[in-house]
Scaffold this active site. Sequence first.
Site, PDB file in Angstrom:
ATOM      1  N   ASP A  53      49.860  41.656  15.148  1.00  0.00           N
ATOM      2  CA  ASP A  53      49.220  41.132  13.938  1.00  0.00           C
ATOM      3  C   ASP A  53      49.945  39.908  13.390  1.00  0.00           C
ATOM      4  O   ASP A  53      49.324  38.888  13.074  1.00  0.00           O
ATOM      5  CB  ASP A  53      49.141  42.216  12.859  1.00  0.00           C
TER       6      ASP A  53
ATOM      7  N   GLU B 181      27.565  56.742  14.786  1.00  0.00           N
ATOM      8  CA  GLU B 181      28.690  55.831  15.024  1.00  0.00           C
ATOM      9  C   GLU B 181      29.768  56.428  15.916  1.00  0.00           C
ATOM     10  O   GLU B 181      30.644  55.709  16.406  1.00  0.00           O
ATOM     11  CB  GLU B 181      29.304  55.398  13.679  1.00  0.00           C
TER      12      GLU B 181
ATOM     13  N   GLY C 170      30.785  61.488   3.791  1.00  0.00           N
ATOM     14  CA  GLY C 170      31.853  61.710   2.809  1.00  0.00           C
ATOM     15  C   GLY C 170      32.079  63.190   2.629  1.00  0.00           C
ATOM     16  O   GLY C 170      31.220  64.004   2.998  1.00  0.00           O
TER      17      GLY C 170
ATOM     18  N   HIS D 228      26.212  61.831  13.224  1.00  0.00           N
ATOM     19  CA  HIS D 228      26.955  60.571  13.128  1.00  0.00           C
ATOM     20  C   HIS D 228      26.666  59.671  14.336  1.00  0.00           C
ATOM     21  O   HIS D 228      27.322  59.804  15.372  1.00  0.00           O
ATOM     22  CB  HIS D 228      28.460  60.864  13.056  1.00  0.00           C
TER      23      HIS D 228
ATOM     24  N   CYS E  33      24.771  61.435   7.198  1.00  0.00           N
ATOM     25  CA  CYS E  33      25.393  62.681   6.727  1.00  0.00           C
ATOM     26  C   CYS E  33      25.359  62.747   5.192  1.00  0.00           C
ATOM     27  O   CYS E  33      24.293  62.855   4.616  1.00  0.00           O
ATOM     28  CB  CYS E  33      26.801  62.790   7.297  1.00  0.00           C
ATOM     29  N   TYR E  34      26.482  62.633   4.516  1.00  0.00           N
ATOM     30  CA  TYR E  34      26.463  62.672   3.049  1.00  0.00           C
ATOM     31  C   TYR E  34      25.524  61.612   2.489  1.00  0.00           C
ATOM     32  O   TYR E  34      24.802  61.847   1.519  1.00  0.00           O
ATOM     33  CB  TYR E  34      27.887  62.479   2.502  1.00  0.00           C
TER      34      TYR E  34
ATOM     35  N   LYS F 191      41.931  45.926  14.549  1.00  0.00           N
ATOM     36  CA  LYS F 191      42.971  45.634  15.540  1.00  0.00           C
ATOM     37  C   LYS F 191      42.394  45.021  16.829  1.00  0.00           C
ATOM     38  O   LYS F 191      42.930  44.046  17.343  1.00  0.00           O
ATOM     39  CB  LYS F 191      43.702  46.937  15.881  1.00  0.00           C
TER      40      LYS F 191
END
Length: 529
Positions: free
Chosen positions: A244, A190, A73, A188, A100-101, A385
């Site tokens: 979608d 991810e 964040g 990170h 991180c944060y 998506k």
Amino acid sequence: MRGDRKPARGRGAEGVRDRLRGGIGVLDFGGQYAHLICRRVRSLGVYAELLPHDISAVELESRGVAGVILSGGPASAYSKGAPTADPRIFDGAVPVLGICYGYQLLVTAKGGEVRKASRREYGRSTIRILERKGLFEGLHESKLECWMSHTDSPVVLPPSLKPVASSVNSPFAAARSADGRVIGVQFHPEVTHTEEGQAMIANFVLRTCNAAKNWDLGGFVKRTEASLSSLHGRVLCAVSGGVDSSVTAALLHRAVGGRLKCAFIDTGLLRAGEAGNVKEFLGRGLGIDVSFLDASDAFLRALKGVTDSETKRRIVGRKFADVFEEFARRNGPFEWLAQGTLYPDVIESGRSGGPAAVIKTHHNVGGLPDDLSMKVVEPVSDLYKDEVREVGRLLGLPERVLRRHPFPGPGLAVRVIGEVTEDKLRVARESSTIVEDVVDGAGLHDEVWQAFAFVGDDKVTGVLGDERRLGYQVTVKVVQSTDAMTADWARLDPRVLDSISTRITNEVEGVVGVAYSISSKPPATIEPQ
Ligand code: XMP
């Protein structure tokens, strides 16, 4: 099933509370990669959901999560008013991974110290792993390139955490508790730039948390179909030709059959040829009942004289709802209005309760009036998506429909800068078709996130024969992205750019100039408005 208020916004159609049992709760501290964490966990077959950062430990426990990840964040853990989490979460009753944060928060909560780093770490950085267990079990290397994005770092670890990785700038690039159930990382995992990041996430989710591997899209289709089939009354579904809404319609068709009615509203703001596409693959292909309505004049009238982009979005959203209500009155009664809202739309519009800013009003979420006479059901609003595309494949939608690039709900209204006129719409539409066509022809369709053109009021001087004349300048935008949260402009081959430019100026009446947008997101957004 949500949907008991009017208008009820049905976030998906499955049992909402139980879905997280055995899964991973990702607490959202507003970091740009929070969604990515969820997607990485889901790609392991484990359900993950983004939750408000201030959710209580009791609530998390009652939802049966197997583990918690604290996202990154923008705040500083030591600042007054910084977003925090229920301190009981840091005790490790269920395993916790702070990123991180999230890590800095763990450190301060446990009595350590975080300070502004003397050297800001941003981008790639090498970390050295001090032990190959826990998060780092089974990794191939002990030195890894990792993605860092922070200005703060822990300078004193609390007694309950010990360092397990270091970087050039910090001896505490990662730390863990004695039992390994509380872990923090400065980098990170991810992000794809972090080497073996997915293996670290797998270690945490599958080994440390022992999470349930019960998230698969075949199961999602079955469960959603079963729960949608219990909807009472007739369902009206807006279809636009995009992925979608097509997947939403196909899911509903399987669940409620003849009680589904689809309406294709030509807003005059759509891509070229959409009505024909919808007729072919939803009507003829899947046998879905679709009505076609040309409301383009009404949309154009409503947008007349409007230049502000947020106002345009609201007008398109409101008009959409109006046209639907009118359609529903004439063809009804309908109990339900179905929409193809996606998970990131829900989060970006601030409906999740997380701190994600309302960056743009996404018309299919923000624009519905509160007195709508139908309840809203959004069967794919828990999906990303790529997951929606996969569901579409399982439902037998053609690949060329599923491969389509995203298109914004307010359509070309946000790709025409300034007032929306018929002429500028034509220019944006025809130019975009050419951009898509050339990009596809060069074999780049799947390499890029979106490829389109937009136009404003500025005219530039051109020459035609011996004559000077003023004409539109079209801006071409081709971007690469994995989740639309961030994006980079595509480094297209100059020959591809040349072909786009030549075709636009030759084929689109009134255009004399073509520019290529070389802005990334941030600071720009993907759509120009
Ligand atoms: P931005 O422009 O915010 O767009 O970087 C991120 C992604 O979302 C799409 N987009 C929208 N989709 N309704 C939608 O359904 C909208 O109002 C809307 N605005 C942007 C955009 O095309 C991109 O893929």
